[in-house]
Write an enzyme that holds these catalytic residues in place. Sequence first.
Site, PDB file in Angstrom:
ATOM      1  N   SER A 123       0.861  -1.181   0.000  1.00  0.00           N
ATOM      2  CA  SER A 123       0.000   0.000   0.000  1.00  0.00           C
ATOM      3  C   SER A 123       0.898   1.230   0.000  1.00  0.00           C
ATOM      4  O   SER A 123       2.075   1.134   0.383  1.00  0.00           O
ATOM      5  CB  SER A 123      -0.853   0.005   1.279  1.00  0.00           C
ATOM      6  N   TYR A 180      -2.027  -1.026  10.470  1.00  0.00           N
ATOM      7  CA  TYR A 180      -1.976  -1.187   9.014  1.00  0.00           C
ATOM      8  C   TYR A 180      -0.667  -0.611   8.466  1.00  0.00           C
ATOM      9  O   TYR A 180       0.021  -1.245   7.653  1.00  0.00           O
ATOM     10  CB  TYR A 180      -3.185  -0.458   8.407  1.00  0.00           C
TER      11      TYR A 180
HETATM   12  P1  NAD Z   1     -11.303  -6.522   0.360  1.00  0.00           P
HETATM   13  O1  NAD Z   1     -11.857  -6.348   1.725  1.00  0.00           O
HETATM   14  O2  NAD Z   1     -12.170  -6.250  -0.822  1.00  0.00           O
HETATM   15  O3  NAD Z   1     -10.688  -7.977   0.180  1.00  0.00           O
HETATM   16  C1  NAD Z   1      -9.912  -8.559   1.184  1.00  0.00           C
HETATM   17  C2  NAD Z   1      -9.777 -10.031   0.907  1.00  0.00           C
HETATM   18  O4  NAD Z   1      -9.010 -10.617   1.977  1.00  0.00           O
HETATM   19  C3  NAD Z   1     -11.112 -10.785   0.880  1.00  0.00           C
HETATM   20  O5  NAD Z   1     -11.066 -11.809  -0.085  1.00  0.00           O
HETATM   21  C4  NAD Z   1     -11.194 -11.391   2.278  1.00  0.00           C
HETATM   22  O6  NAD Z   1     -12.002 -12.558   2.327  1.00  0.00           O
HETATM   23  C5  NAD Z   1      -9.734 -11.722   2.497  1.00  0.00           C
HETATM   24  N1  NAD Z   1      -9.400 -11.928   3.905  1.00  0.00           N
HETATM   25  C6  NAD Z   1      -9.629 -11.130   4.954  1.00  0.00           C
HETATM   26  N2  NAD Z   1      -9.230 -11.705   6.088  1.00  0.00           N
HETATM   27  C7  NAD Z   1      -8.717 -12.915   5.745  1.00  0.00           C
HETATM   28  C8  NAD Z   1      -8.149 -13.997   6.474  1.00  0.00           C
HETATM   29  N3  NAD Z   1      -8.027 -13.968   7.811  1.00  0.00           N
HETATM   30  N4  NAD Z   1      -7.739 -15.094   5.786  1.00  0.00           N
HETATM   31  C9  NAD Z   1      -7.876 -15.161   4.424  1.00  0.00           C
HETATM   32  N5  NAD Z   1      -8.410 -14.167   3.698  1.00  0.00           N
HETATM   33  C10 NAD Z   1      -8.823 -13.055   4.354  1.00  0.00           C
HETATM   34  O7  NAD Z   1      -9.997  -5.577   0.346  1.00  0.00           O
HETATM   35  P2  NAD Z   1      -9.116  -4.970  -0.850  1.00  0.00           P
HETATM   36  O8  NAD Z   1      -9.308  -3.510  -0.820  1.00  0.00           O
HETATM   37  O9  NAD Z   1      -9.322  -5.698  -2.098  1.00  0.00           O
HETATM   38  O10 NAD Z   1      -7.665  -5.229  -0.274  1.00  0.00           O
HETATM   39  C11 NAD Z   1      -6.795  -6.212  -0.782  1.00  0.00           C
HETATM   40  C12 NAD Z   1      -5.364  -5.830  -0.424  1.00  0.00           C
HETATM   41  O11 NAD Z   1      -5.034  -4.586  -1.027  1.00  0.00           O
HETATM   42  C13 NAD Z   1      -5.145  -5.645   1.082  1.00  0.00           C
HETATM   43  O12 NAD Z   1      -3.878  -6.153   1.449  1.00  0.00           O
HETATM   44  C14 NAD Z   1      -5.167  -4.137   1.236  1.00  0.00           C
HETATM   45  O13 NAD Z   1      -4.429  -3.701   2.354  1.00  0.00           O
HETATM   46  C15 NAD Z   1      -4.504  -3.718  -0.061  1.00  0.00           C
HETATM   47  N6  NAD Z   1      -4.777  -2.335  -0.438  1.00  0.00           N
HETATM   48  C16 NAD Z   1      -6.055  -1.909  -0.657  1.00  0.00           C
HETATM   49  C17 NAD Z   1      -6.260  -0.591  -1.013  1.00  0.00           C
HETATM   50  C18 NAD Z   1      -7.628  -0.054  -1.285  1.00  0.00           C
HETATM   51  O14 NAD Z   1      -7.771   1.167  -1.404  1.00  0.00           O
HETATM   52  N7  NAD Z   1      -8.654  -0.879  -1.382  1.00  0.00           N
HETATM   53  C19 NAD Z   1      -5.183   0.306  -1.129  1.00  0.00           C
HETATM   54  C20 NAD Z   1      -3.902  -0.179  -0.894  1.00  0.00           C
HETATM   55  C21 NAD Z   1      -3.708  -1.489  -0.558  1.00  0.00           C
END
Ligand code: NAD
Length: 266
Positions: free
Chosen positions: A148, A161
């Site tokens: 991130s 985070y």
């Molecule tokens: P999301 O909530 O849409 O998806 C998260 C996924 O992780 C889901 O499939 C969920 O089931 C899974 N998950 C959660 N806890 C879990 C566990 N204990 N075991 C196995 N799976 C688990 O979130 P997202 O926004 O798609 O985020 C995905 C990644 O991208 C994360 O690492 C997040 O930090 C990173 N990220 C997101 C953003 C954003 O703006 N959305 C920005 C930067 C980084």
Amino acid sequence: MSDHKATGAVRHAVITGSTSGIGWGLARAFAAEGYDITLNGIADAATVEKLISELRRDFKVQAWFSNANMMRPAEIRAMISEAEANNPQLDVLVNNAGIQHVAGLEDFPEEKWDAIIAINMSSTFHATKAALPGMKKRGHGRIINIASVHGLVASPFKSAYVAAKHGVLGFTKSIALELADTPITINAICPGYVRTPLVEGQIEQQAAAHGISKEKVVRDVILAAQPKKEFIEVEHLASLALFLAGPAGRAVTGSSMTMDGGWTAR
Ligand code: NAD
């Protein structure tokens, strides 16, 4: 086209946290390139069935699901060995699973700290460690860690985070050096805000906390840090991941690639 040896075997990508958001977008993009996919996440049986059938129908690839909880190292190891049993050509591991919790330090629940460190950071160590022996044996491997901008810079009220994502970048650099004399690369992608369920949750929380509309939260709070003032598209992140997995990514290792609408240029 992939960089792996022309064995004729179908390539296989394991993507953690791929039942939603960025992970699901990556799964579709890798499947579109012909990769078999192992999905993972917290999801009910009907959702899993729907996602698996969608990948098979739309891209004519094999797809499997692992319900490994990224807080549990033994389940992570089992996910990798089951994936290798399903299709041994495990060329790509995307460490993507992640959660968020927003609170000031004095109110930050200990169990949320532990969960964020485990899911967002330590799972990357466990999955990478489990996948490496097979990748070394096969002479090919691409590890892509979805970090991130919060791996590079901080925001208040996100201590766990920010700590976890900084840890992922440190891990990525260290393992890149360990693997420098192998054909395996490891890199991190550092997105700004992407409109996924993880961010929708934050928008709703902020709207309730400040008593303002969701539109105002998006404009004045969420996108305030992102100079281009627009969300990052999952498809564009997927293109970057495919670049890292492909032949042109061969010399790229230990890097932290931003896609953040200018956030970290400030
Ligand atoms: P999301 O909530 O849409 O998806 C998260 C996924 O992780 C889901 O499939 C969920 O089931 C899974 N998950 C959660 N806890 C879990 C566990 N204990 N075991 C196995 N799976 C688990 O979130 P997202 O926004 O798609 O985020 C995905 C990644 O991208 C994360 O690492 C997040 O930090 C990173 N990220 C997101 C953003 C954003 O703006 N959305 C920005 C930067 C980084």
